[in-house]
Design an enzyme around this catalytic site. Structure first.
Site, short mmCIF file in Angstrom:
data_model
loop_
_atom_site.label_atom_id
_atom_site.label_comp_id
_atom_site.label_asym_id
_atom_site.label_seq_id
_atom_site.Cartn_x
_atom_site.Cartn_y
_atom_site.Cartn_z
N ASP A 157 0.86 -1.18 0.00
CA ASP A 157 0.00 0.00 0.00
C ASP A 157 0.90 1.23 0.00
O ASP A 157 2.03 1.19 0.48
CB ASP A 157 -0.88 0.03 1.25
N HIS A 233 5.22 -7.26 -0.39
CA HIS A 233 5.12 -8.55 -1.04
C HIS A 233 5.91 -8.57 -2.35
O HIS A 233 6.33 -7.52 -2.85
CB HIS A 233 3.65 -8.89 -1.32
N SER A 306 7.88 4.00 5.34
CA SER A 306 9.13 3.93 4.60
C SER A 306 8.84 4.17 3.12
O SER A 306 7.74 4.60 2.75
CB SER A 306 9.82 2.59 4.81
#
Length: 337
Positions: A157, A233, A306
């Site tokens: 996201d 991911h 981050s």
């Protein structure tokens, strides 16, 4: 009219004299500073520089007219003990909160950063013993469906900061800075294990990274805000053969970065020095392929926000289906052929 100006004349002269006195005093003071040693001068200028950048309406800008110059923003940032702050933040995240305090603390965080707890696998706030567990919360299985029609998906996201084909051998706008490709990735390591094809000295660093003729390099920068899902991911089907870690490159206040299959990686550790890097190869005599990753597979996690920078190779007819500044979720397509 002339009478009015004549009457105001003394007042203007008095105001002008009054304005000159601080400048003379500042010049004398700056002259004294110039006689100081460099470390002492830096120590005296640092607080004034902080105020120069923080105070509104350019309150300290008149100082530059009498010879004073603030320390640059880059130098000021380098003087801040960012690694110490990040390690302290990481330790704070591990402190177990009392059971009665968890709901008010996490509720404040949810309200501040707009966290959607309905997507969380565990919605009960008392379940998360510390801030680190809350940051790394898992999602419900169907909260992020993985797009099966396209080969490259968003690994997390976040917000799209920049994307496109790598041009002029540069990666654009990573935390507000444009890097050369070589400085961002470090020098190319040619070994048999990495199986990187050799290139003549006349080829650019970018061309050395392209493994198939007719392909190009692309990049995509995704910023993860504090309220976003913090796991990332695999963006496609690929095999990890090599890892390079640059200490002190992560964002300030990010406690640590974890890669699930890489137990030897320890980020935000004082044993590493700034400006260095360390390599690790997953290709061994027992495993000549490396670590295979499937699209959408769990890869790692951040503690707090981050930035992810994807640099990948694709055919020339690859097109991004993105807009700068848009929000994106893990599993959504980045582009198509």
């Amino acid at each position: 009219m002339c009478l009015s100006e004549a009457r105001r004349g003394p007042e203007l002269q008095t105001a002008t004299k009054w304005l000159h006195f601080p400048q003379l005093a500042l010049r004398r003071r700056l002259g004294q500073l110039s006689c100081m040693s460099r470390p002492t001068l830096k120590l005296r200028s640092w607080p004034l520089t902080v105020l120069y950048y923080l105070l509104p309406f350019g309150a300290l800008r008149p100082l530059t007219r009498v010879g004073w110059r603030p320390v640059s923003r880059v130098a000021l940032y380098k003087s801040v003990p960012t690694r110490l702050l990040s390690r302290a933040w990481g330790r704070l995240n591990q402190v177990e909160l009392p059971h009665w305090l968890r709901r008010p603390v996490y509720s404040l965080y949810i309200w501040t950063f707009g966290v959607n707890m309905k997507e969380a696998a565990v919605e009960d706030l008392h379940h998360y013993r510390n801030l680190s567990e809350f940051f790394r919360r898992k999602l419900k299985p169907q909260a992020r469906p993985v797009c099966g029609l396209h080969s490259v998906i968003s690994p997390s996201d976040g917000k799209i900061l920049n994307f496109g084909q790598v041009k002029n051998c540069e990666v654009e706008q990573v935390k507000g800075v444009t890097y050369s490709l070589e400085s961002f990735l470090g020098p190319r390591t040619c070994t048999e294990d990495l199986r990187i094809p050799s290139a003549s000295s006349h080829d650019s660093f970018k061309n050395q990274l392209v493994t198939q003729e007719g392909n190009e390099l692309y990049h995509c920068v995704i910023y993860l805000a504090p309220g976003d899902y913090h796991c990332f991911h695999s963006p496609t089907d690929w095999t990890v053969s090599h890892r390079r870690h640059f200490p002190a490159v992560g964002a300030t206040n990010v406690g640590s970065i974890r890669i699930y299959f890489d137990q030897d990686l320890h980020t935000n550790s004082p044993r590493y020095s700034k400006g260095s890097y360390n390599d690790f190869s997953f290709v061994t005599h027992a495993n000549k392929e490396g670590v295979p990753m499937r699209k959408g597979e769990h890869l790692g996690e951040f503690n707090l926000g981050s930035t992810i920078v994807l640099i990948f190779e694709a055919p020339k007819d690859f097109h991004f289906s993105l807009k700068a500044g848009q929000k994106i979720r893990f599993g959504e397509a980045l582009g198509s052929l």
